[in-house]
Enzyme design. Sequence first.
Site, short mmCIF file in Angstrom:
data_model
loop_
_atom_site.label_atom_id
_atom_site.label_comp_id
_atom_site.label_asym_id
_atom_site.label_seq_id
_atom_site.Cartn_x
_atom_site.Cartn_y
_atom_site.Cartn_z
N MET A 44 31.95 104.01 99.16
CA MET A 44 31.01 104.88 98.82
C MET A 44 29.59 104.38 98.79
O MET A 44 28.88 104.84 97.68
CB MET A 44 31.32 105.67 97.72
CG MET A 44 32.56 106.57 97.94
SD MET A 44 33.21 107.44 96.43
CE MET A 44 33.72 106.22 95.48
N ASP B 138 41.06 117.15 102.79
CA ASP B 138 39.82 116.95 102.66
C ASP B 138 39.13 116.32 103.95
O ASP B 138 39.70 116.26 105.01
CB ASP B 138 39.75 115.50 101.98
CG ASP B 138 39.98 115.64 100.25
OD1 ASP B 138 40.06 116.85 99.90
OD2 ASP B 138 40.34 114.89 99.60
N LYS C 54 34.75 118.33 99.96
CA LYS C 54 33.76 118.46 99.12
C LYS C 54 32.33 118.64 99.74
O LYS C 54 32.16 117.81 100.64
CB LYS C 54 33.52 117.32 97.87
CG LYS C 54 34.55 117.55 97.08
CD LYS C 54 34.56 116.42 96.03
CE LYS C 54 35.75 116.52 95.28
NZ LYS C 54 36.80 115.27 95.26
#
Length: 570
Positions: free
Chosen positions: A171, A36, A58
Site C-alpha cells: 500500500m 473485496d 472498501k
Amino acid sequence: MRPGKVYLVGAGPGHPELLTLKAAELIRTGDVIVYDRLIQEDVLALTKPSAERLFMGKSVGRHDSRQEEIHELLLAKAREGRMVVRLKGGDPFLFGRGGEEAEFLAEHGVAFEVIPGVCSALAAPLSAGIAVTHRDAASAVAIVTGHQVSEDAHQLDWGALSRIDTLVFLMSVANLRRIAAELVAAGRSPDTPAALIQMAFWHGERVLTAPLASIADEADRAGFKPPATLVVGEVVRLREKLQHAERDLKRRPDDGSRFEPSPAADQLFRLATGAAGTQLLGFAIESGLFDELERPCTTSAVASSRGLDADAVEEILEALAALGLIESTRDGYRNLEAASRYLTRASAESLRDVLLGQMALSTSWSALAGYARRGVSHARAPEGGEGAGDQQARLEGLARFAAPAVVEQIDLAGRGPILHVGWGGGAYGDAVARRWPQLPFTTLNPFLAPDHVAPVLECRARGPFGSVILTGLFASCQDEEVGRLLVAAASLLHDRGLLILHDRFLPGTLLPPPDLVLGALARRVARGGCRTWSTSRLTEALHALGFTDVRAEPVALNTQLVTAGGRSGS
Ligand SMILES: C[S@@+](CC[C@H](N)C(=O)[O-])C[C@H]1O[C@@H](n2cnc3c(N)ncnc32)[C@H](O)[C@@H]1O
C-alpha cells in the site's frame, strides 16, 4: 437451526492457480461469499451457482463504516446458519483487517476458522524475479505498511527499518517519495536498488526498478498505480538472473470485469450444440421458461400458463435441474445463477439469442446426406434459414464472449499496431485495450460489403501491422475468397508480424461427426458455399505464404485459434 460458521480465507494475489486447495474447496462450497476489490472474477467463478456473492470492497474515505458493515454482515449470515466464506486478498492476517474480523466473531460467539493465503508481499517480488532473502544479499526481510506513512502520524521506526537488508512496502504507491526520503534520512544509501511491482500475476503486471532516490519520480513518469508492492534492498539487483524464469501459470485478465467467458457460459454452448441439449435448451429458451422461473413456479403453474401437459413439463423441469440450470425449492422450481445470468431476456449478459442462433445451425441430416451423395450443385437451401441480420447478431454475440479468451491466449506485446478484420471489432478492441492499452488497434468488417478483399487491401496505407486478427472468416466467405483474404492479410504485416485466425473450422483433415460442425457445413454447402477449411488445409496455406511457425489450439465456445508467425524477409 444448524449454527453457521465463518471462514476467513486468504485468496492469494489474485490468480486462481495460486489458491490453496482448502481455499478452493471452501469457495466451491460456501453459501455466502463476501469478497473485496482485489478478488478476481476467475476466483469467483468457482462458487456454486446458488451461492450468494456479496461485494464489500472498501471505497476510499469510508474505511471504518464499511468495516463495521462487514462485521455485521458476517454475523447476520452466520446466524442464519449459513456457511460464510470471507475472501481476502493475499493472506487474511497481513494488513487485511482479518485480525479484527476474527476478534469480532470471537466476541460474538460465532464459530470461525482462518485459512492462510499466498501473501503478495512475497509473491509480487517473486513474480518479478526477486528472491527477498537471497543468500548472497539478505538474511532478513521486513514487511511494512506504506499506508501509515504521513507527515504527522507515523509509528514506524525508520532507523531500525533502514538497517534491515530487504524491505517490502505494501500500500505504498501514494507515499513512495516520503518512504524513500525517510529511509535515506535514516542512513540508507540513496543508491540502494528498489523495485515496484504492479498487479503481480495479472495481465497488468509491470515492474519498475530504480535507485531508491529516484523510484518515486520514475513511478510517476510511468504512471504506476495500486495495487503495487515496493521492494528495497540489494536483492533487487539479483533480479537480472532470475526474471527469465518461464511461467507456466496462465495469464489472467486484470480488470475485474464481470463479463469474461465463465465455465458456465462455455458449458451452455456445449450443451446447446449436443443433440439432447439442443432440444431441451432450445425448447426452454424459446418458450421463455427461464424468464418465468426468475421466481419460484410450480410444475402445474408452468403447465397451465402454457397449456402444456403437466407430466411432460415435470420431466423437462427435472432434466433442466439435472443440468444445473434450475433448482427445486419448497415453492417450486426456480433459476440458478447461470440461467438468470445467461438465459433470460432481461439480463445484460444474456446468451439467449446467440444460443438459439447456434442451435438453428444444426440442419437436418438429410441436407448433409444429399450433399454427400450428390455434391454442392444438388444441395438446396433449408427453408426458414438464418437471415443476414441474425447471422450478424450471432457472430457479434460469439465474439463478445470469445474475444477475452482469445486475447488471453496470445502475446502481442511489443509487436506494433493491431488490425482486426471481421466480426466483433468492439469486443476485440476492448479486450486488447485492457491488456495492452498502448497498442494502436484498428478494426474493419469487410463482410458487410459485397467485395471482402478490396477493403482489406486498402489498409496497406495504414500499415505495416504487427499483427492481423481475422475473425469469422469461414462463416462469411466463399472457398477461394478465404485464400485471397489470407494473402491480403499477410501482405499487411511487417517482417515479424503475426497472423491470427479465430474461427470455427474442422479440426483435422477428415470430416468428424459432431452435429454442430456437420450442421454448419451442410448449411454453408446448401447456400452454395465453400468446401470447409480444415486446420490442416489452413496450415498448408499459411506455410505457402512463408509462415514457418503455425499453431492451432482450441479456445472458448468450441472455436479454434490459429497463429502464424516466423516469416522473415517478406
Ligand atoms: C490491504 S493490503 C493486503 C495484503 C494482503 N493481505 C496480502 O497478504 O497480500 C493490499 C496491498 O497488497 C499489495 N498487493 C496485493 N495484491 C498485489 C498484486 N497482485 N501485485 C502487487 N501488489 C499487490 C499492494 O501493496 C496492495 O496495496
